[in-house]
Design a protein around this motif. Structure first.
Motif, PDB file in Angstrom:
ATOM      1  N   UNK A   1       0.874  -1.163  -0.080  1.00 28.84           N
ATOM      2  CA  UNK A   1      -0.150  -0.136  -0.154  1.00 28.84           C
ATOM      3  C   UNK A   1       0.942   1.283   0.117  1.00 28.84           C
ATOM      4  N   UNK A   2       2.058   1.054   0.869  1.00 26.53           N
ATOM      5  CA  UNK A   2       2.791   2.357   0.754  1.00 26.53           C
ATOM      6  C   UNK A   2       3.608   2.544  -0.588  1.00 26.53           C
ATOM      7  N   UNK A   3       3.784   1.327  -1.181  1.00 24.83           N
ATOM      8  CA  UNK A   3       4.615   1.457  -2.584  1.00 24.83           C
ATOM      9  C   UNK A   3       3.550   2.010  -3.540  1.00 24.83           C
ATOM     10  N   UNK A   4       2.079   1.864  -3.355  1.00 18.69           N
ATOM     11  CA  UNK A   4       1.123   2.433  -4.063  1.00 18.69           C
ATOM     12  C   UNK A   4       1.267   3.790  -4.124  1.00 18.69           C
ATOM     13  N   UNK A   5       1.378   4.317  -2.996  1.00 17.72           N
ATOM     14  CA  UNK A   5       1.074   5.716  -3.038  1.00 17.72           C
ATOM     15  C   UNK A   5       2.449   6.551  -3.292  1.00 17.72           C
ATOM     16  N   UNK A   6       3.730   5.689  -3.236  1.00 15.62           N
ATOM     17  CA  UNK A   6       4.799   6.198  -3.960  1.00 15.62           C
ATOM     18  C   UNK A   6       4.731   6.231  -5.371  1.00 15.62           C
ATOM     19  N   UNK A   7       4.069   5.024  -5.832  1.00 12.75           N
ATOM     20  CA  UNK A   7       3.849   5.155  -7.483  1.00 12.75           C
ATOM     21  C   UNK A   7       2.978   6.142  -7.916  1.00 12.75           C
ATOM     22  N   UNK A   8       1.928   6.607  -6.927  1.00 15.55           N
ATOM     23  CA  UNK A   8       1.155   7.849  -7.449  1.00 15.55           C
ATOM     24  C   UNK A   8       1.875   8.913  -7.265  1.00 15.55           C
ATOM     25  N   UNK A   9       2.733   9.009  -6.281  1.00 16.21           N
ATOM     26  CA  UNK A   9       3.487  10.357  -6.285  1.00 16.21           C
ATOM     27  C   UNK A   9       4.329  10.465  -7.498  1.00 16.21           C
ATOM     28  N   UNK A  10       5.160   9.290  -7.859  1.00 15.96           N
ATOM     29  CA  UNK A  10       5.826   9.567  -9.306  1.00 15.96           C
ATOM     30  C   UNK A  10       5.379   9.284 -10.465  1.00 15.96           C
ATOM     31  N   UNK A  11       4.073   8.858 -10.617  1.00 17.31           N
ATOM     32  CA  UNK A  11       3.279   8.513 -11.810  1.00 17.31           C
ATOM     33  C   UNK A  11       3.848   7.180 -12.399  1.00 17.31           C
ATOM     34  N   UNK A  12       4.104   6.427 -11.636  1.00 12.09           N
ATOM     35  CA  UNK A  12       4.739   5.023 -12.091  1.00 12.09           C
ATOM     36  C   UNK A  12       3.569   4.197 -12.528  1.00 12.09           C
ATOM     37  N   UNK A  13       2.885   4.380 -13.446  1.00 12.55           N
ATOM     38  CA  UNK A  13       1.573   3.536 -13.698  1.00 12.55           C
ATOM     39  C   UNK A  13       1.769   2.027 -13.881  1.00 12.55           C
ATOM     40  N   UNK A  14       2.828   1.707 -14.427  1.00 11.45           N
ATOM     41  CA  UNK A  14       3.194   0.192 -14.640  1.00 11.45           C
ATOM     42  C   UNK A  14       3.198  -0.540 -13.282  1.00 11.45           C
ATOM     43  N   UNK A  15       4.048   0.264 -12.371  1.00  8.37           N
ATOM     44  CA  UNK A  15       4.068  -0.326 -11.066  1.00  8.37           C
ATOM     45  C   UNK A  15       2.941  -0.350 -10.315  1.00  8.37           C
ATOM     46  N   UNK A  16       2.240   0.757 -10.410  1.00 10.04           N
ATOM     47  CA  UNK A  16       0.825   0.734  -9.653  1.00 10.04           C
ATOM     48  C   UNK A  16      -0.035  -0.344 -10.171  1.00 10.04           C
ATOM     49  N   UNK A  17      -0.221  -0.660 -11.358  1.00  2.00           N
ATOM     50  CA  UNK A  17      -0.955  -1.711 -11.806  1.00  2.00           C
ATOM     51  C   UNK A  17      -0.520  -3.054 -11.271  1.00  2.00           C
ATOM     52  N   UNK A  18       0.707  -3.351 -11.236  1.00  4.65           N
ATOM     53  CA  UNK A  18       1.374  -4.643 -10.725  1.00  4.65           C
ATOM     54  C   UNK A  18       0.943  -4.702  -9.222  1.00  4.65           C
ATOM     55  N   UNK A  19       1.281  -3.670  -8.426  1.00  4.90           N
ATOM     56  CA  UNK A  19       0.812  -3.622  -6.863  1.00  4.90           C
ATOM     57  C   UNK A  19      -0.609  -3.851  -6.658  1.00  4.90           C
ATOM     58  N   UNK A  20      -1.354  -3.259  -7.292  1.00  5.32           N
ATOM     59  CA  UNK A  20      -2.964  -3.491  -7.394  1.00  5.32           C
ATOM     60  C   UNK A  20      -3.260  -4.906  -7.645  1.00  5.32           C
ATOM     61  N   UNK A  21      -2.746  -5.311  -8.518  1.00  3.75           N
ATOM     62  CA  UNK A  21      -3.349  -6.779  -8.878  1.00  3.75           C
ATOM     63  C   UNK A  21      -2.828  -7.800  -7.751  1.00  3.75           C
ATOM     64  N   UNK A  22      -1.634  -7.650  -7.346  1.00  2.00           N
ATOM     65  CA  UNK A  22      -0.893  -8.345  -6.250  1.00  2.00           C
ATOM     66  C   UNK A  22      -1.959  -8.368  -5.049  1.00  2.00           C
ATOM     67  N   UNK A  23      -1.983  -7.090  -4.557  1.00  3.33           N
ATOM     68  CA  UNK A  23      -3.200  -6.977  -3.535  1.00  3.33           C
ATOM     69  C   UNK A  23      -4.556  -7.472  -3.806  1.00  3.33           C
ATOM     70  N   UNK A  24      -5.046  -7.433  -4.980  1.00  4.38           N
ATOM     71  CA  UNK A  24      -6.251  -7.763  -5.294  1.00  4.38           C
ATOM     72  C   UNK A  24      -6.656  -9.289  -5.036  1.00  4.38           C
ATOM     73  N   UNK A  25      -5.499  -9.729  -5.879  1.00  6.06           N
ATOM     74  CA  UNK A  25      -5.364 -11.258  -5.711  1.00  6.06           C
ATOM     75  C   UNK A  25      -5.116 -11.784  -4.300  1.00  6.06           C
ATOM     76  N   UNK A  26      -4.450 -11.307  -3.477  1.00  2.00           N
ATOM     77  CA  UNK A  26      -4.091 -11.753  -2.129  1.00  2.00           C
ATOM     78  C   UNK A  26      -5.723 -11.847  -1.285  1.00  2.00           C
TER      79      UNK A  26
END
Length: 292
Positions: free
Chosen positions: A256-281
């Motif tokens: 979740x904190x990595x998602x917030x960091x990705x939002x700050x930097x606009x890293x869309x690719x990392x954002x999507x990957x993190x969301x998918x991992x959390x949603x699956x878990x």
């Protein structure tokens, strides 16, 4: 069931606090390992009583049971990172009031036919429900309950409040061990700061619905309490559903904190990957609700 709890300094409950509360805090008979069993016991007692109680921790006449003033969790400020206290820190269970709020929410959201069926089975009228729930909520020492709870999952925005490095993990002797734990503790000031920063970031990038709304509601809830309080995010009974290797490798807070960091930097690719991992878990746990 997972929990977000607030522990306030004893002085926040009155100067001086009631003798009943002081004795309950001194005895400290409840722990986070036994609180789930206690809540379940109070629910069962309300249903097997004659007549059946509308709310747990309530007498037949609708008055609060003595346990409403003695069911408390107690925390030592030394067990919380950051500036909190002075101790002891106290979290009332407030099961009667929490149940009243849940009942009001259910009857407000449920289809009319389902709501009518529940009322008929309980032998109560809508007017009686309103009267009892209003009395239960009106008896709170603060304008909000000290405990929020969810079943089967943890709202991901809650992880924004904590420091992932402060994880408290105890696997115990296995999944049935009451001492099994995964939790975080944080000072109120840190929790509020993180909630506000995360809400502003999410609102600016994703809009004011979904996670931003949860963060806003959580932040508003936290402001009801003493600024020297402690906040605890606890997986509660969910740890009994998760195997040792999975629980030990749980990185939800970090992600979740990595998602917030990705939002700050606009890293869309990392954002999507993190969301998918959390949603699956978390979807694997949430899916169990449909089988119960």
């Amino acid at each position: 069931m997972a929990y977000l709890r607030v522990y306030e300094p004893l002085s926040a409950f009155g100067e001086p606090p009631s003798e009943q509360l002081e004795k309950a805090v001194e005895a400290a008979t409840l722990s986070r390992a036994t609180v789930g069993e206690r809540e379940q016991c109070m629910w069962l007692k309300s249903q097997v009583a004659v007549p059946v109680r509308l709310l747990p921790a309530e007498l037949a006449n609708g008055k609060p049971a003595p346990s409403t003033g003695t069911d408390v969790l107690v925390l030592d400020p030394e067990d919380v990172p950051g500036e909190v206290g002075p101790g002891p820190l106290v979290c009332p269970l407030e099961l009667r009031a929490r149940s009243a709020a849940a009942l009001v929410g259910f009857l407000g959201d449920a289809p009319p036919a389902l709501a009518a069926t529940v009322l008929d089975a309980s032998g109560v009228t809508p007017e009686k429900v309103r009267s009892r729930t209003t009395a239960a909520l009106g008896g709170l020492p603060k304008a909000a309950v000290h405990v929020l709870s969810t079943t089967w999952t943890v709202p991901l925005p809650w992880f924004a409040l904590v420091d992932p490095a402060e994880r408290r993990l105890n696997l115990g002797t296995g999944q049935d061990d009451p001492a099994r734990e995964l939790s975080w503790r944080v000072s109120m000031s840190d929790a509020l700061t993180r909630a506000a920063e995360a809400r502003e970031l999410v609102e600016n990038t994703l809009g004011d619905s979904g996670p931003a709304r949860i963060l806003e509601e959580t932040e508003r809830w936290l402001t009801n309490f003493d600024p020297r309080s402690a906040v605890e995010l606890d997986y509660g009974g969910l740890v009994q559903l998760i195997a040792d290797p999975i629980l030990e490798s749980d990185t939800s807070a970090e992600e979740v904190h990595s998602i917030l960091d990705a939002l700050r930097t606009g890293n869309v690719e990392q954002l999507a990957e993190l969301f998918n991992d959390l949603r699956e878990y978390w979807s694997e746990l949430a899916a169990r609700e449909h089988f119960n």
